[in-house]
Design a protein around this motif. Sequence first.
Motif, PDB file in Angstrom:
ATOM      1  N   TYR A  69       0.812  -1.292   0.082  1.00 53.24           N
ATOM      2  CA  TYR A  69       0.005   0.009   0.028  1.00 53.24           C
ATOM      3  C   TYR A  69       0.806   1.200   0.031  1.00 53.24           C
ATOM      4  CZ  TYR A  69      -3.229   3.579   1.692  1.00 53.24           C
ATOM      5  OH  TYR A  69      -3.837   4.798   1.646  1.00 53.24           O
ATOM      6  N   MET A  70       1.884   1.368   0.784  1.00 53.71           N
ATOM      7  CA  MET A  70       2.784   2.387   0.780  1.00 53.71           C
ATOM      8  C   MET A  70       3.653   2.739  -0.321  1.00 53.71           C
ATOM      9  SD  MET A  70       2.203   3.983   3.626  1.00 53.71           S
ATOM     10  CE  MET A  70       3.454   5.169   3.459  1.00 53.71           C
ATOM     11  N   GLY A  71       4.116   1.579  -0.876  1.00 55.46           N
ATOM     12  CA  GLY A  71       4.740   1.674  -2.344  1.00 55.46           C
ATOM     13  C   GLY A  71       3.856   2.422  -3.269  1.00 55.46           C
ATOM     14  N   ASN A  72       2.503   2.010  -3.174  1.00 56.94           N
ATOM     15  CA  ASN A  72       1.698   2.693  -4.215  1.00 56.94           C
ATOM     16  C   ASN A  72       1.372   4.212  -4.071  1.00 56.94           C
ATOM     17  OD1 ASN A  72       1.188   0.387  -5.618  1.00 56.94           O
ATOM     18  ND2 ASN A  72      -0.769  -0.272  -4.288  1.00 56.94           N
ATOM     19  N   LEU A  73       1.343   4.319  -2.431  1.00 58.56           N
ATOM     20  CA  LEU A  73       1.114   5.722  -1.974  1.00 58.56           C
ATOM     21  C   LEU A  73       2.445   6.616  -2.381  1.00 58.56           C
ATOM     22  CD1 LEU A  73      -1.261   6.987  -0.404  1.00 58.56           C
ATOM     23  CD2 LEU A  73       0.209   6.512   1.677  1.00 58.56           C
ATOM     24  N   VAL A  74       3.608   6.143  -2.354  1.00 54.09           N
ATOM     25  CA  VAL A  74       4.679   6.951  -2.493  1.00 54.09           C
ATOM     26  C   VAL A  74       4.708   7.482  -4.086  1.00 54.09           C
ATOM     27  CG1 VAL A  74       7.216   6.969  -2.617  1.00 54.09           C
ATOM     28  CG2 VAL A  74       6.104   6.192  -0.659  1.00 54.09           C
ATOM     29  N   THR A  75       4.199   6.684  -5.077  1.00 53.89           N
ATOM     30  CA  THR A  75       4.206   6.801  -6.186  1.00 53.89           C
ATOM     31  C   THR A  75       2.877   7.684  -6.698  1.00 53.89           C
ATOM     32  OG1 THR A  75       2.977   4.773  -6.761  1.00 53.89           O
ATOM     33  CG2 THR A  75       5.316   4.778  -6.810  1.00 53.89           C
ATOM     34  N   GLY A  76       2.189   7.986  -5.907  1.00 57.75           N
ATOM     35  CA  GLY A  76       1.166   8.865  -6.267  1.00 57.75           C
ATOM     36  C   GLY A  76      -0.414   8.100  -6.272  1.00 57.75           C
ATOM     37  N   ASP A  77      -0.080   6.993  -6.147  1.00 55.36           N
ATOM     38  CA  ASP A  77      -1.288   6.107  -6.361  1.00 55.36           C
ATOM     39  C   ASP A  77      -2.096   5.996  -4.950  1.00 55.36           C
ATOM     40  OD1 ASP A  77      -3.149   4.147  -7.195  1.00 55.36           O
ATOM     41  OD2 ASP A  77      -2.069   2.802  -7.446  1.00 55.36           O
ATOM     42  N   PHE A  78      -3.037   6.717  -4.920  1.00 50.32           N
ATOM     43  CA  PHE A  78      -3.767   6.550  -3.418  1.00 50.32           C
ATOM     44  C   PHE A  78      -4.897   5.478  -3.544  1.00 50.32           C
ATOM     45  CE2 PHE A  78      -1.990  10.553  -3.163  1.00 50.32           C
ATOM     46  CZ  PHE A  78      -1.608  10.864  -1.707  1.00 50.32           C
ATOM     47  N   GLY A  79      -5.199   4.918  -4.627  1.00 48.33           N
ATOM     48  CA  GLY A  79      -6.084   3.825  -4.810  1.00 48.33           C
ATOM     49  C   GLY A  79      -7.637   4.278  -5.036  1.00 48.33           C
ATOM     50  N   GLN A  80      -8.595   3.371  -4.757  1.00 46.32           N
ATOM     51  CA  GLN A  80      -9.964   3.886  -5.077  1.00 46.32           C
ATOM     52  C   GLN A  80     -10.632   3.278  -3.724  1.00 46.32           C
ATOM     53  OE1 GLN A  80     -11.082   1.803  -8.636  1.00 46.32           O
ATOM     54  NE2 GLN A  80     -10.596   3.623  -9.732  1.00 46.32           N
ATOM     55  N   THR A  81     -11.873   3.979  -3.720  1.00 41.20           N
ATOM     56  CA  THR A  81     -12.844   3.590  -2.516  1.00 41.20           C
ATOM     57  C   THR A  81     -13.591   2.322  -3.139  1.00 41.20           C
ATOM     58  OG1 THR A  81     -14.588   4.984  -3.468  1.00 41.20           O
ATOM     59  CG2 THR A  81     -13.022   6.128  -2.002  1.00 41.20           C
ATOM     60  N   PHE A  82     -14.259   1.859  -1.970  1.00 42.75           N
ATOM     61  CA  PHE A  82     -15.073   0.521  -2.370  1.00 42.75           C
ATOM     62  C   PHE A  82     -16.031   0.881  -3.614  1.00 42.75           C
ATOM     63  CE2 PHE A  82     -14.480  -1.696   1.916  1.00 42.75           C
ATOM     64  CZ  PHE A  82     -13.016  -2.079   1.495  1.00 42.75           C
ATOM     65  N   THR A  83     -16.328   1.907  -3.803  1.00 36.65           N
ATOM     66  CA  THR A  83     -17.570   2.421  -4.735  1.00 36.65           C
ATOM     67  C   THR A  83     -16.938   2.742  -6.119  1.00 36.65           C
ATOM     68  OG1 THR A  83     -17.429   4.849  -4.115  1.00 36.65           O
ATOM     69  CG2 THR A  83     -18.954   3.141  -3.265  1.00 36.65           C
ATOM     70  N   GLY A  84     -15.522   2.952  -6.045  1.00 36.57           N
ATOM     71  CA  GLY A  84     -14.705   2.888  -7.331  1.00 36.57           C
ATOM     72  C   GLY A  84     -14.259   4.446  -7.498  1.00 36.57           C
ATOM     73  N   ALA A  85     -14.405   5.327  -6.533  1.00 38.11           N
ATOM     74  CA  ALA A  85     -14.338   6.605  -6.636  1.00 38.11           C
ATOM     75  C   ALA A  85     -12.595   6.816  -6.417  1.00 38.11           C
ATOM     76  CB  ALA A  85     -14.993   7.551  -5.783  1.00 38.11           C
ATOM     77  N   SER A  86     -12.044   7.828  -7.016  1.00 41.35           N
ATOM     78  CA  SER A  86     -10.447   7.980  -6.644  1.00 41.35           C
ATOM     79  C   SER A  86     -10.395   8.712  -5.438  1.00 41.35           C
ATOM     80  CB  SER A  86     -10.057   8.808  -7.853  1.00 41.35           C
ATOM     81  OG  SER A  86      -8.614   9.087  -7.642  1.00 41.35           O
ATOM     82  N   ILE A  87      -9.503   8.149  -4.630  1.00 39.96           N
ATOM     83  CA  ILE A  87      -9.331   8.402  -3.280  1.00 39.96           C
ATOM     84  C   ILE A  87      -8.413   9.974  -3.440  1.00 39.96           C
ATOM     85  CG2 ILE A  87      -8.060   8.185  -1.053  1.00 39.96           C
ATOM     86  CD1 ILE A  87      -8.566   5.324  -1.204  1.00 39.96           C
ATOM     87  N   ALA A  88      -7.563  10.208  -4.423  1.00 38.06           N
ATOM     88  CA  ALA A  88      -6.850  11.276  -4.417  1.00 38.06           C
ATOM     89  C   ALA A  88      -7.747  12.508  -4.962  1.00 38.06           C
ATOM     90  CB  ALA A  88      -5.893  11.086  -5.843  1.00 38.06           C
ATOM     91  N   ASP A  89      -8.914  12.233  -5.759  1.00 33.77           N
ATOM     92  CA  ASP A  89      -9.596  13.298  -6.237  1.00 33.77           C
ATOM     93  C   ASP A  89     -10.662  13.677  -4.967  1.00 33.77           C
ATOM     94  OD1 ASP A  89      -8.839  13.212  -8.815  1.00 33.77           O
ATOM     95  OD2 ASP A  89     -10.421  11.938  -9.448  1.00 33.77           O
ATOM     96  N   GLU A  90     -11.078  12.483  -4.302  1.00 35.70           N
ATOM     97  CA  GLU A  90     -11.683  12.851  -2.979  1.00 35.70           C
ATOM     98  C   GLU A  90     -11.007  13.879  -1.962  1.00 35.70           C
ATOM     99  OE1 GLU A  90     -14.604  11.774  -1.448  1.00 35.70           O
ATOM    100  OE2 GLU A  90     -15.521  10.798  -3.163  1.00 35.70           O
TER     101      GLU A  90
END
Length: 306
Positions: A69-90
Amino acid sequence: MGRYVVQRLGQMVPVVIGTTFLIYALVWALPGDPFAAKCGDRPCPQRYIDRMTAEYNLDDPLPLAYLKYMGNLVTGDFGQTFTGASIADELLQRYPTTLQLTALAILVEVVIGIAAGVLAGIRRGGFLDNLVLVSTLVVVSIPVFVTGLLAQIMFGVRLGWFPVTSDGSLFSLVLPAIVLGSLSLAFVARLVRANLVENLRTDYVRTAIAKGLTRQRVIGVHTLRNSLIPVVTFVGADFGGLLGGAVVVEGIFNIPGVGNMIFRGINAHEGGTVTAAVTVLVLVFLLVNLVVDLLYAVLDPRIRHV
């Protein structure tokens, strides 16, 4: 100064790692099925559960899942919520609102708190001093959620001075900011009063008065400046408390901020959402405290960072 800043930035790394790991572990350790009720009244298909389990690394040991998870976070990939929304956009949509709320709360606690503390300190034992001491004691004794509900009913519903809930405008954040900063305001007022009373007894103040300086100059330039150093320390440390308190205040006034997002993420067992939001909160808090430490040298030239 530059060496000190680099040293402090290096100290932030283990703090961020420890905080994010703790939050990540606690959220995913909450009892219950994180995918329950995600498919309505019917149980979720096994294919959906397998896909979500693999996407959020829930089959991996906790340390490995956290590292991924932190590997993705460091690269700017915050992932998605369970509903498919971008966490970064939120976060980009909600953080400005929470920062505005927090900044207004700090403005309230600093301006009103320092003013009340000065008035009480220079009139020690008088009516204003007793009024400040009693009123701040009352504010400290009331939980913030009670203060929020009372303020909402009184100033929002009955008097109509402020919106009951947030409508997206800065004005609608004024009442929530007063509620959020009320507890800290009381502490700032008492802190300023105590330090001002103590500094007014020092030798350098008596020397300044003996040299013919006016009382306003002695208090405003010499005494108050030294009295503000503990206040700056408190405000810097309190910034994190205000960000945490925003979770409650945003819920009371229906403010679409990060606090609301964290609350929903905890209820939905969305570890990625909560960890990402808290990570940014921690980074902002650490940077604010670094700025506070640098302000010490401005208030007291004797303080040097090496």
